[in-house]
Design a protein around this motif. Structure first.
Motif, PDB file in Angstrom:
ATOM      1  N   ASP A 108       0.836  -1.208   0.000  1.00  0.00           N
ATOM      2  CA  ASP A 108       0.000   0.000   0.000  1.00  0.00           C
ATOM      3  C   ASP A 108       0.860   1.243   0.000  1.00  0.00           C
ATOM      4  OD1 ASP A 108      -2.371  -1.490   2.316  1.00  0.00           O
ATOM      5  OD2 ASP A 108      -2.292  -1.534   0.133  1.00  0.00           O
ATOM      6  N   LEU A 109       1.887   1.246   0.847  1.00  0.00           N
ATOM      7  CA  LEU A 109       2.748   2.421   0.975  1.00  0.00           C
ATOM      8  C   LEU A 109       3.500   2.688  -0.323  1.00  0.00           C
ATOM      9  CD1 LEU A 109       4.056   1.682   4.544  1.00  0.00           C
ATOM     10  CD2 LEU A 109       2.668   3.645   3.904  1.00  0.00           C
ATOM     11  N   MET A 110       3.886   1.623  -1.018  1.00  0.00           N
ATOM     12  CA  MET A 110       4.613   1.802  -2.268  1.00  0.00           C
ATOM     13  C   MET A 110       3.709   2.290  -3.386  1.00  0.00           C
ATOM     14  SD  MET A 110       6.930  -1.656  -2.107  1.00  0.00           S
ATOM     15  CE  MET A 110       7.553  -1.461  -3.770  1.00  0.00           C
ATOM     16  N   ALA A 111       2.392   2.042  -3.248  1.00  0.00           N
ATOM     17  CA  ALA A 111       1.471   2.362  -4.335  1.00  0.00           C
ATOM     18  C   ALA A 111       0.875   3.754  -4.232  1.00  0.00           C
ATOM     19  CB  ALA A 111       0.341   1.323  -4.376  1.00  0.00           C
ATOM     20  N   GLN A 112       1.134   4.470  -3.168  1.00  0.00           N
ATOM     21  CA  GLN A 112       0.506   5.779  -3.000  1.00  0.00           C
ATOM     22  C   GLN A 112       1.500   6.801  -2.478  1.00  0.00           C
ATOM     23  OE1 GLN A 112      -2.596   4.888  -0.213  1.00  0.00           O
ATOM     24  NE2 GLN A 112      -1.297   5.160   1.546  1.00  0.00           N
ATOM     25  N   ALA A 113       1.274   8.018  -2.813  1.00  0.00           N
ATOM     26  CA  ALA A 113       2.095   9.107  -2.288  1.00  0.00           C
ATOM     27  C   ALA A 113       1.389   9.686  -1.082  1.00  0.00           C
ATOM     28  CB  ALA A 113       2.283  10.187  -3.354  1.00  0.00           C
ATOM     29  N   ILE A 118       6.493  15.997   3.542  1.00  0.00           N
ATOM     30  CA  ILE A 118       7.562  15.002   3.379  1.00  0.00           C
ATOM     31  C   ILE A 118       6.986  13.654   3.831  1.00  0.00           C
ATOM     32  CG2 ILE A 118       9.863  14.268   4.052  1.00  0.00           C
ATOM     33  CD1 ILE A 118      10.617  17.122   4.513  1.00  0.00           C
ATOM     34  N   PRO A 119       6.639  12.769   2.897  1.00  0.00           N
ATOM     35  CA  PRO A 119       6.069  11.476   3.275  1.00  0.00           C
ATOM     36  C   PRO A 119       7.033  10.674   4.136  1.00  0.00           C
ATOM     37  CG  PRO A 119       5.782  11.898   0.926  1.00  0.00           C
ATOM     38  CD  PRO A 119       6.712  12.945   1.442  1.00  0.00           C
ATOM     39  N   GLU A 120       6.488   9.940   5.086  1.00  0.00           N
ATOM     40  CA  GLU A 120       7.306   9.137   5.988  1.00  0.00           C
ATOM     41  C   GLU A 120       6.868   7.680   5.948  1.00  0.00           C
ATOM     42  OE1 GLU A 120       6.936  10.835   9.860  1.00  0.00           O
ATOM     43  OE2 GLU A 120       8.488  12.330   9.523  1.00  0.00           O
ATOM     44  N   ARG A 211      14.284   0.869   0.661  1.00  0.00           N
ATOM     45  CA  ARG A 211      14.555   1.857  -0.383  1.00  0.00           C
ATOM     46  C   ARG A 211      13.449   1.825  -1.447  1.00  0.00           C
ATOM     47  NH1 ARG A 211      19.313   4.217  -2.107  1.00  0.00           N
ATOM     48  NH2 ARG A 211      20.549   2.755  -0.857  1.00  0.00           N
ATOM     49  N   GLN A 212      13.032   0.619  -1.817  1.00  0.00           N
ATOM     50  CA  GLN A 212      11.972   0.463  -2.808  1.00  0.00           C
ATOM     51  C   GLN A 212      10.651   1.031  -2.281  1.00  0.00           C
ATOM     52  OE1 GLN A 212      11.340  -3.574  -4.044  1.00  0.00           O
ATOM     53  NE2 GLN A 212      10.062  -3.008  -5.798  1.00  0.00           N
ATOM     54  N   ALA A 213      10.387   0.797  -0.996  1.00  0.00           N
ATOM     55  CA  ALA A 213       9.172   1.336  -0.391  1.00  0.00           C
ATOM     56  C   ALA A 213       9.184   2.857  -0.403  1.00  0.00           C
ATOM     57  CB  ALA A 213       9.020   0.818   1.042  1.00  0.00           C
ATOM     58  N   LEU A 214      10.324   3.457  -0.067  1.00  0.00           N
ATOM     59  CA  LEU A 214      10.437   4.909  -0.086  1.00  0.00           C
ATOM     60  C   LEU A 214      10.265   5.451  -1.500  1.00  0.00           C
ATOM     61  CD1 LEU A 214      13.432   5.453   2.361  1.00  0.00           C
ATOM     62  CD2 LEU A 214      11.036   6.019   2.778  1.00  0.00           C
ATOM     63  N   SER A 215      10.792   4.730  -2.494  1.00  0.00           N
ATOM     64  CA  SER A 215      10.614   5.157  -3.881  1.00  0.00           C
ATOM     65  C   SER A 215       9.138   5.200  -4.249  1.00  0.00           C
ATOM     66  CB  SER A 215      11.367   4.217  -4.832  1.00  0.00           C
ATOM     67  OG  SER A 215      12.765   4.264  -4.589  1.00  0.00           O
ATOM     68  N   GLY A 216       8.372   4.258  -3.683  1.00  0.00           N
ATOM     69  CA  GLY A 216       6.939   4.232  -3.949  1.00  0.00           C
ATOM     70  C   GLY A 216       6.207   5.421  -3.368  1.00  0.00           C
ATOM     71  N   GLU A 313       1.664  13.488 -25.727  1.00  0.00           N
ATOM     72  CA  GLU A 313       1.151  12.659 -24.637  1.00  0.00           C
ATOM     73  C   GLU A 313       1.987  12.916 -23.387  1.00  0.00           C
ATOM     74  OE1 GLU A 313      -0.559   8.676 -26.887  1.00  0.00           O
ATOM     75  OE2 GLU A 313       1.539   8.724 -26.234  1.00  0.00           O
ATOM     76  N   VAL A 314       1.370  12.742 -22.224  1.00  0.00           N
ATOM     77  CA  VAL A 314       2.079  12.879 -20.954  1.00  0.00           C
ATOM     78  C   VAL A 314       1.982  11.545 -20.214  1.00  0.00           C
ATOM     79  CG1 VAL A 314       2.178  14.045 -18.733  1.00  0.00           C
ATOM     80  CG2 VAL A 314       1.675  15.351 -20.808  1.00  0.00           C
ATOM     81  N   HIS A 315       3.120  11.016 -19.818  1.00  0.00           N
ATOM     82  CA  HIS A 315       3.156   9.749 -19.085  1.00  0.00           C
ATOM     83  C   HIS A 315       3.741   9.984 -17.700  1.00  0.00           C
ATOM     84  CE1 HIS A 315       2.363   7.541 -22.818  1.00  0.00           C
ATOM     85  NE2 HIS A 315       3.245   8.348 -23.389  1.00  0.00           N
ATOM     86  N   GLU A 316       3.218   9.272 -16.719  1.00  0.00           N
ATOM     87  CA  GLU A 316       3.797   9.298 -15.386  1.00  0.00           C
ATOM     88  C   GLU A 316       4.857   8.204 -15.274  1.00  0.00           C
ATOM     89  OE1 GLU A 316       0.840   9.047 -12.372  1.00  0.00           O
ATOM     90  OE2 GLU A 316       0.310  11.175 -12.530  1.00  0.00           O
ATOM     91  N   VAL A 317       6.035   8.601 -14.840  1.00  0.00           N
ATOM     92  CA  VAL A 317       7.157   7.663 -14.713  1.00  0.00           C
ATOM     93  C   VAL A 317       7.545   7.552 -13.238  1.00  0.00           C
ATOM     94  CG1 VAL A 317       9.531   7.182 -15.405  1.00  0.00           C
ATOM     95  CG2 VAL A 317       7.967   8.326 -17.003  1.00  0.00           C
ATOM     96  N   ALA A 318       7.587   6.328 -12.749  1.00  0.00           N
ATOM     97  CA  ALA A 318       7.965   6.112 -11.347  1.00  0.00           C
ATOM     98  C   ALA A 318       9.394   6.552 -11.122  1.00  0.00           C
ATOM     99  CB  ALA A 318       7.798   4.632 -10.980  1.00  0.00           C
ATOM    100  N   ARG A 319       9.620   7.172  -9.973  1.00  0.00           N
ATOM    101  CA  ARG A 319      10.963   7.639  -9.626  1.00  0.00           C
ATOM    102  C   ARG A 319      11.592   6.689  -8.617  1.00  0.00           C
ATOM    103  NH1 ARG A 319       9.574  13.134  -7.212  1.00  0.00           N
ATOM    104  NH2 ARG A 319      11.819  13.382  -7.026  1.00  0.00           N
ATOM    105  N   THR A 320      12.907   6.690  -8.588  1.00  0.00           N
ATOM    106  CA  THR A 320      13.629   5.852  -7.626  1.00  0.00           C
ATOM    107  C   THR A 320      14.630   6.709  -6.864  1.00  0.00           C
ATOM    108  OG1 THR A 320      15.282   5.269  -9.309  1.00  0.00           O
ATOM    109  CG2 THR A 320      13.408   3.796  -9.059  1.00  0.00           C
ATOM    110  N   LEU A 321      14.989   6.237  -5.680  1.00  0.00           N
ATOM    111  CA  LEU A 321      15.984   6.948  -4.874  1.00  0.00           C
ATOM    112  C   LEU A 321      17.394   6.611  -5.352  1.00  0.00           C
ATOM    113  CD1 LEU A 321      14.473   6.450  -1.315  1.00  0.00           C
ATOM    114  CD2 LEU A 321      14.513   8.539  -2.651  1.00  0.00           C
TER     115      LEU A 321
END
Length: 321
Positions: A108-113, A118-120, A211-216, A313-321
């Motif tokens: 859930d945490l990885m799927a939403q901002a 500052i998300p924690e 790290r992956q969770a924080l990227s989410g 077109e505009v695409h959303e791209v997932a970001r990583t730390l």
């Protein structure tokens, strides 16, 4: 309590109806989770009142926060007691709400901002030894923190216990265990309440997972892809549709429903969406380079000959730390 609201000039105010006894200016009251020391009272006409008896509605000023309409109030000995009772009730109410809230899983945490600035990612950290605990704590806290961050609610050496799960429920945290396991009671409570418990044997695996969770939690980055450009060479007014631009596709292709900019002498005059696209009398989904077409821009009729329509077109791209 008849009604209550937050008044811009007077702060929290409430209209109350005395059922027994009397109210005087300076009395201390408790209502639900809030309290008041009566600063002033007013009657229905806004006139000052010093004392209110039974069956007399009055507006009371001096509340710490807005009470709930319909709640009963009572007088207490002094302001100190009112504050104490109000604080106790508020703490109990908050605890009940936290316990009733299902904590999010790591997925859930990885799927939403998060909505905060500052998300924690809240973590309960348990490890087999103080050395492991220190190493994991240092590694988690060294992860990038300018946009998202790890918040270690509690850390200790030892098995994952029922109290760890309860704390995770109250703080909406995940439980991270390194070389430890949950006991029977902790496992049962975690399964019942949906608390996410993550167990690791290798430190770098735990770090990579967090790290992956924080990227989410990072807001996705928007990337624009240009589809094509068309020059406006003629204008047609179509009843019930508006202005349709007769265009020649110069580059790429024009797609129906694509985002589009109208550019005039190098300046963007409108940014919207392509509402209609035609080849001769037929509606089409796309028109390729070198062909003519009719383009209708949603909610924009001020197209001029010589304008350029850029489809993209505009695409959303997932970001990583």
């Amino acid at each position: 309590m008849i009604e209550a609201n937050l008044d811009k000039g007077r702060g929290p105010v409430a209209t109350v109806l005395v059922q027994r006894g009397t109210l005087d200016v300076g009395d201390a009251l408790v209502c639900g989770t809030t309290w008041a020391k009566i600063r002033a009272m007013q009657d229905e006409n806004g006139n000052p009142v010093k004392r209110a008896g039974p069956s007399k509605p009055v507006v009371v000023l001096g509340w710490a926060s807005v009470p709930n309409a319909g709640d009963e109030f009572r007088e207490v000995e002094d302001e100190r007691e009112a504050r104490h009772i109000g604080a106790e009730r508020e703490a109990m109410a908050r605890a009940a709400e936290l316990v009733a809230t299902r904590p999010p899983t790591l997925t859930d945490l990885m799927a939403q901002a998060a909505d905060r600035e500052i998300p924690e990612l809240n973590i309960i950290l348990k490890a087999d030894a103080q050395g492991s605990l220190g190493a994991l704590t240092d590694a988690f806290l060294k992860l990038p923190r300018h946009e998202v961050r790890v918040n270690i609610i509690h850390s200790a050496a030892g098995a994952i216990t029922e109290s760890d799960i309860s704390l995770a429920m109250a703080s909406q945290a995940i439980v991270v265990g390194f070389n430890v396991r949950p006991d029977v009671q902790a496992r049962a409570l975690a399964e019942k309440e949906g608390v996410d418990v993550r167990l690791y044997k290798v430190i770098y695996e735990a770090i990579d997972d967090i790290r992956q969770a924080l990227s989410g939690l990072l807001s996705p980055e928007e990337k624009e892809t240009e589809l094509g450009r068309a020059e406006v060479r003629a204008l047609f007014r179509v009843p019930k549709v508006g202005v349709v631009a007769g265009c020649h596709v110069q580059e790429g292709k024009i797609l129906r429903d694509a985002r589009a900019r109208v550019v005039r002498e190098g300046v963007v005059v409108y940014d919207g969406r392509i509402g209609s696209l035609r080849r001769f009398k037929d509606d089409v989904k796309e028109v390729a380079e070198g062909f003519e077409c009719g383009v209708g821009i949603e909610n924009f009729n001020d197209v001029k000959e010589g304008d350029v329509i850029e489809a993209y077109e505009v695409h959303e791209v997932a970001r990583t730390l």
